[in-house]
Scaffold this active site. Structure first.
Site, mmCIF file in Angstrom:
data_model
loop_
_atom_site.group_PDB
_atom_site.id
_atom_site.type_symbol
_atom_site.label_atom_id
_atom_site.label_comp_id
_atom_site.label_asym_id
_atom_site.label_seq_id
_atom_site.Cartn_x
_atom_site.Cartn_y
_atom_site.Cartn_z
ATOM 1 N N ASP A 31 61.862 -63.853 68.981
ATOM 2 C CA ASP A 31 60.504 -64.347 68.737
ATOM 3 C C ASP A 31 60.471 -65.865 68.911
ATOM 4 O O ASP A 31 61.137 -66.600 68.198
ATOM 5 C CB ASP A 31 60.088 -63.970 67.311
ATOM 6 C CG ASP A 31 58.601 -64.155 67.041
ATOM 7 O OD1 ASP A 31 57.958 -64.971 67.725
ATOM 8 O OD2 ASP A 31 58.087 -63.476 66.136
ATOM 9 N N SER B 132 52.921 -59.609 62.373
ATOM 10 C CA SER B 132 52.380 -60.941 62.643
ATOM 11 C C SER B 132 51.315 -61.323 61.609
ATOM 12 O O SER B 132 51.618 -61.371 60.417
ATOM 13 C CB SER B 132 51.844 -60.978 64.083
ATOM 14 O OG SER B 132 51.643 -62.297 64.506
ATOM 15 N N HIS C 203 58.037 -62.122 70.371
ATOM 16 C CA HIS C 203 57.136 -61.817 69.257
ATOM 17 C C HIS C 203 56.579 -60.390 69.371
ATOM 18 O O HIS C 203 56.443 -59.688 68.367
ATOM 19 C CB HIS C 203 55.993 -62.841 69.253
ATOM 20 C CG HIS C 203 55.108 -62.746 68.056
ATOM 21 N ND1 HIS C 203 55.565 -62.951 66.777
ATOM 22 C CD2 HIS C 203 53.782 -62.458 67.928
ATOM 23 C CE1 HIS C 203 54.560 -62.801 65.914
ATOM 24 N NE2 HIS C 203 53.479 -62.505 66.587
#
Lengths: 397, 397
Positions: A343, A180, A376
């Site tokens: 995600d 991320s 995610h």
């Protein structure tokens, strides 16, 4: 779904707030938090921060010629604690412990793995976090900076890490990796210091956000700014904007999930919990769960740090130039992009666009999707699924 | 993207807050808001509401034997104003004006089209809305109900519409149609009053939410409840929880969009607006745009109504029984499901699950996807794309 998996999810649930943890090996990898300081740090916008302190930790041994370094950069709500434990009695491990350790994908028998807290880390009150940001004391005024703290961006995060490496006399990185916002830092490293970075592993990341994602970050920020206690960032020593933070963090927490995990976790509730039908004050278990998770995170967070970090994530574009294309141009590292199929926060198109642009420029880039029920969060929870791919990527040229 | 489309998006942007509008015909379809009242309305939970008032409007003429009625149910933030104008000088039309009118897919030369405000409609302060909910005056106490107002669900919305139809001596519905929460009402109609409903057109709807969507609705509600001015719903005559409403509505607004439209609308901004990089108080144009849209909606909304309507949307399951399967069983209507390909709020899986379950029970059900750059909003903005499908569905058996 098999019972063991259910149990795994159950355990996972309880370890969620601080870190996703696994106990893979019998003798735990131990690490300790260290402090790195730099005076008169200049931001990319040309401002001077009189003193920057950040925390860092490492796993494995630095080789004599210092050519075995892998840098790990953390995600939005993460810290330097990527693997191992601080004490053998800790109940959880660092967030990527499933791929960092002796004999694991990122093998600490071979590599010196280094990880640091970013500037404006959100977990300002976490005793294991050392960061510098609006909540820090300005040595010139002896008061918290508040929003007089200069805006910082991902390049600034990278530059602090660069200063840390310089202090250790490390001149090359075998790899930079992260999930991320950590992926974003890894990519920025390769653009900013191309000759230093040999490999990039960007997990659930992006080269630049779409407007929908920027708007989501803006909403997280707005929930804090709308709390009157935020008071334009001037709340130190007064009532903090706790409710705004909880409202913000609930959005952050949910955005990282995918329906499949939540459905599995809360499906019984959907059929049996009738209280939400009886009073507007009653809540669903899932509502309660998000409130508890957000409240726990609000307690160790600083509102201004959330705003500053959100802004850094929102404005990031690889290279910080006029286009993603321009930022990709200098990259020499071979790059592995690992988005997560489900995600919803940073959808596949972001990594696909980045892959396409890197390919178009003749860069060495590979693309692998992680499957999983978490969305995610699969970039953390399900990363071991790509252990072989990561190991192979790291150990070949 | 062609310039005309750009211009269309530009116009659309300015008409967004109140309604999506088109001026398709030269002589506008005129309608007027009417009031329907029912005393001692009993909710499905067994509570009595001393007096229910709702607004309604219609387009076209009721046939002599009253067999040409099409009922339109509105979406979450919508009203009865599905088509036409109240005055020839109105600057916008009802939200589905592109498919309702003389010669259009839902042809007002043939059908008597009827639409009403729901209970607990969020736009309590909109002068064109008539609704009953927590902000209404309880005739027994002469004060606003606040959260003493009973929780109501989608079946209750349907039952109020049923009472309205009874008052007009209408016994069958040629079709019931609506987008989003309107689709949900249309489906509930077919389950609750199977012999009355001949056709259902459920656009961007669901038979039951997944946990991710329930959690999103919970977050919208939490942002209001976290505003101290909410005061457990007791804010009438005091400061209202405006900031909590804005925080909530920003989430609602964004959730209805898809990146493609936002990217097109704000892409120049992304390259030229550098202010977000200079101060944490500065905002992106998109941030400003959401703040303005949410603030405008907050002004005409009531916080408790938002909470009540969110709860109704969140707890909805077709038939309000123990399973979606059970709720589908009584349906006799032929059903057309029209989800939107890029819907991120109510993803395709919801309509696919519903389709699959209806098919499995041998129901007459068809499935058509709307393509478009708007996401969930394509159910309103891009509905004319399915004009032929809808017309054919309505005019055949």
């Amino acid at each position: 779904m098999p019972k063991t998996y259910k149990f795994f999810l159950f355990i996972l649930f309880f370890s969620f707030v601080s870190a996703f943890s696994y106990s893979a090996s019998s003798s735990p990898l131990l690490t300790k938090k260290q402090r790195f300081s730099v005076d008169n740090f200049q931001t990319t916008s040309g401002k001077i921060i009189p003193r920057v302190d950040i925390g860092w930790e490492s796993y494995g041994e630095l080789s004599a010629n210092k050519d075995n370094v892998i840098l790990i950069a953390h995600y939005y709500s993460g810290t330097s604690h990527a693997a191992g434990k601080y004490n053998a009695t800790d109940t959880s491990n660092g967030y990527w412990d499933s791929i960092i350790g002796p004999g694991k994908a990122i093998d600490t028998n071979k590599y010196f793995v280094l990880s640091s807290d970013t500037l404006v880390n959100v977990n300002f009150k976490d005793p294991n976090v050392i960061t510098t940001g609006p909540a820090s004391i300005n040595p010139l005024t002896r008061k918290p900076y508040g929003i007089s703290f200069p805006l910082v961006n991902v390049r600034d995060f990278v530059n602090v890490q660069h200063a840390l490496l310089e202090s250790l006399d490390i001149k090359t990185l075998h790899a930079v990796a992260g999930p991320s916002m950590g992926a974003v830092q890894a990519l920025e490293w390769a653009s900013a210091y191309p000759s230093m970075v040999e490999r990039v592993i960007a997990v659930v990341g992006y080269g630049e956000l779409g407007m929908f994602q920027k708007a989501a970050f803006s909403n997280w920020a707005a929930s804090i700014k709308l709390d009157p206690n935020w008071n334009d960032g001037d709340y130190y020593g007064k009532a903090e904007p706790i409710n705004g933070m909880i409202s913000s963090l609930r959005q952050t927490i949910l955005a990282a999930y995918y329906n499949d995990f939540l459905q599995e976790r809360f499906e019984d509730d959907a059929n049996t919990n009738t209280s939400p039908k009886n009073s507007i004050l009653a809540d669903y278990t899932i509502d309660h769960w998000m409130q508890d998770a957000a409240s726990a995170r609000a307690k160790i967070s600083d509102a201004n740090h959330i705003l500053y970090l959100s802004r850094a994530a929102e404005t990031f574009r690889i290279g910080h130039g006029n286009s993603m294309r321009e930022g990709i141009a200098p990259i020499q590292a071979k790059t592995l992009l690992i988005p997560a199929t489900n995600d919803q926060l940073l959808p596949l198109t972001l990594s696909k666009n980045l892959y396409k642009e890197m390919k178009a420029q003749g860069k060495r880039v590979a693309y692998e999707e992680i499957e999983g029920p978490f969305g995610h969060l699969d970039g953390i929870v399900s990363i071991a699924q790509k252990s072989d791919v990561i190991k192979d990527f790291i150990e070949t040229n």
